[in-house]
Scaffold this active site. Structure first.
Site, PDB file in Angstrom:
ATOM      1  N   ALA A  95       0.186  -1.119  -0.265  1.00 40.11           N
ATOM      2  CA  ALA A  95      -0.093   0.245  -0.383  1.00 40.11           C
ATOM      3  C   ALA A  95       1.296   1.244  -0.002  1.00 40.11           C
ATOM      4  CB  ALA A  95      -0.601  -0.286   0.934  1.00 40.11           C
ATOM      5  N   HIS A 150       9.131  -5.116   3.748  1.00 38.34           N
ATOM      6  CA  HIS A 150       8.537  -4.521   3.008  1.00 38.34           C
ATOM      7  C   HIS A 150       9.870  -4.360   1.512  1.00 38.34           C
ATOM      8  CE1 HIS A 150       3.885  -2.418   3.372  1.00 38.34           C
ATOM      9  NE2 HIS A 150       4.720  -2.707   3.998  1.00 38.34           N
ATOM     10  N   HIS A 171       5.717  -6.954  10.105  1.00 38.53           N
ATOM     11  CA  HIS A 171       5.145  -8.330   9.310  1.00 38.53           C
ATOM     12  C   HIS A 171       5.204  -9.190   9.342  1.00 38.53           C
ATOM     13  CE1 HIS A 171       4.651  -5.080   6.144  1.00 38.53           C
ATOM     14  NE2 HIS A 171       3.983  -4.413   7.111  1.00 38.53           N
ATOM     15  N   GLY A 204      -6.861 -12.294  10.797  1.00 37.55           N
ATOM     16  CA  GLY A 204      -7.860 -13.234  10.528  1.00 37.55           C
ATOM     17  C   GLY A 204      -7.897 -13.055   8.650  1.00 37.55           C
ATOM     18  N   HIS A 206      -4.654 -11.453   6.947  1.00 40.97           N
ATOM     19  CA  HIS A 206      -3.167 -11.000   6.379  1.00 40.97           C
ATOM     20  C   HIS A 206      -2.777 -13.159   6.216  1.00 40.97           C
ATOM     21  CE1 HIS A 206      -3.669  -6.628   7.037  1.00 40.97           C
ATOM     22  NE2 HIS A 206      -2.286  -6.529   6.350  1.00 40.97           N
ATOM     23  N   ASP A 229      -1.522  -3.553  12.712  1.00 44.45           N
ATOM     24  CA  ASP A 229      -1.630  -2.571  11.365  1.00 44.45           C
ATOM     25  C   ASP A 229      -3.133  -1.847  11.328  1.00 44.45           C
ATOM     26  OD1 ASP A 229      -0.596  -2.154   9.112  1.00 44.45           O
ATOM     27  OD2 ASP A 229      -0.979  -3.384   8.016  1.00 44.45           O
TER      28      ASP A 229
END
Length: 304
Positions: A95, A150, A171, A204, A206, A229
């Site tokens: 994003a 990322h 993440h 639930g 990602h 997040d």
């Protein structure tokens, strides 16, 4: 499960309020902070995603003044900069706007930290960025926690970041293209690097339950940090919305995504819900859940 006051290291906004918006006001931030804290989060890092330098100058000041004015230093001890030192590859950027990605040159790193000295507590950068190891060492010398993510980094680049002092993986399992090489990719490389804790989003959407189980089993409770997040879409009703300056869709089931790219646009829930979902998988004891939702985050960024 008793809530000990969860600590969330990645909150991008909520209820239509975007911490990376050029129109963010102190009152906006305080409304969002109130909703985050009411949800069961005891402490959080407002997170600014990859943005132009002028946006960081503006919004870091807006947030810090609001925090100080209302005595929220314990609840909001600083910010997380997720970027701008990440990969510009569309799959890794997710994003984030790849046009605003920059290499982590020492001058750029110092300039960002000097905007609001001592207020940046965590930085996410790509381990495959030019001079990534040097940037990690510089950030750690300034007392800033460093997580890598990322990116499209290989095992050698991730190991080099850990050698330089990086402590975590942002993440893990997300922030990568939808299709990656089956054996040599940032997910396997991150799992295998024992020195790095894994920040994971258990909303639930990602990560599928089986991948959450694998990450938790490989890393162990001592090296798991759950983050929400949460995006500006958190707390909104299902339907179209604006997230990070782009159109997004929040489905009735809670999946929030950019229809133009198909990539998720953050999550639509707060950390308490993420912890309930993790608890439902039966992986960790209550003491281990406390580690994953509070203690390990505190260990990473240090006390407020």
């Amino acid at each position: 499960m008793r809530n000990p006051g969860w600590i969330d290291l990645q909150v991008n906004g909520c209820s239509g309020i975007d911490f990376s918006s050029p129109e963010l006001t102190g009152d906006d931030f305080l409304r969002a902070a109130e909703r985050v804290l009411e949800s069961g989060t005891g402490c959080f890092l407002p997170t600014l995603i990859t943005s132009p330098f002028g946006l960081y100058r503006r919004n870091l000041g807006v947030i810090r003044r609001a925090v100080v004015r209302h005595g929220l230093e314990r609840e909001v001890p600083g910010v997380h900069l997720e970027g701008p030192f990440i990969s510009a590859d569309p799959g890794a950027a997710g994003a984030h706007n790849p046009d605003w990605v920059v290499p982590p040159d020492p001058e750029k790193v110092e300039a960002l930290l000097d905007l609001e000295p001592g207020f940046v507590r965590l930085v996410t950068l790509g381990a495959d960025a030019e001079n990534a190891a040097g940037a990690v060492r510089l950030l750690r010398s300034r007392g800033v926690a460093v997580s890598v993510g990322h990116h499209l980094a290989d095992s050698g680049e991730i190991a080099a970041a850990a050698d330089a002092g990086a402590q975590a993986l942002t993440h893990l399992g997300n922030g990568v293209p939808g299709m990656v090489p089956r054996h040599r990719n940032p997910i396997w490389a991150g799992l295998a690097e024992e020195r790095l804790s894994a920040m994971i989003i258990t909303d639930g959407h990602h990560l599928p339950p089986e991948l959450i189980r694998v990450i938790c089993k490989v890393k162990g409770a001592a090296k798991i940090i759950v983050t929400s997040d949460a995006s500006p879409g958190a707390g909104l009703p299902p339907g179209p919305c604006r997230v990070f300056g782009s159109d997004a869709i929040l489905e009735p089931g809670g999946r929030l995504y950019n229809p133009a790219t198909g990539y998720l646009a953050g999550s639509a829930v707060m950390l308490a819900e993420c912890m309930r979902r993790l608890e439902s998988l039966g992986i960790f004891s209550e003491a281990e859940l406390r580690m994953a939702g509070r203690d390990n985050a505190l260990k990473l960024i240090g006390p407020a």
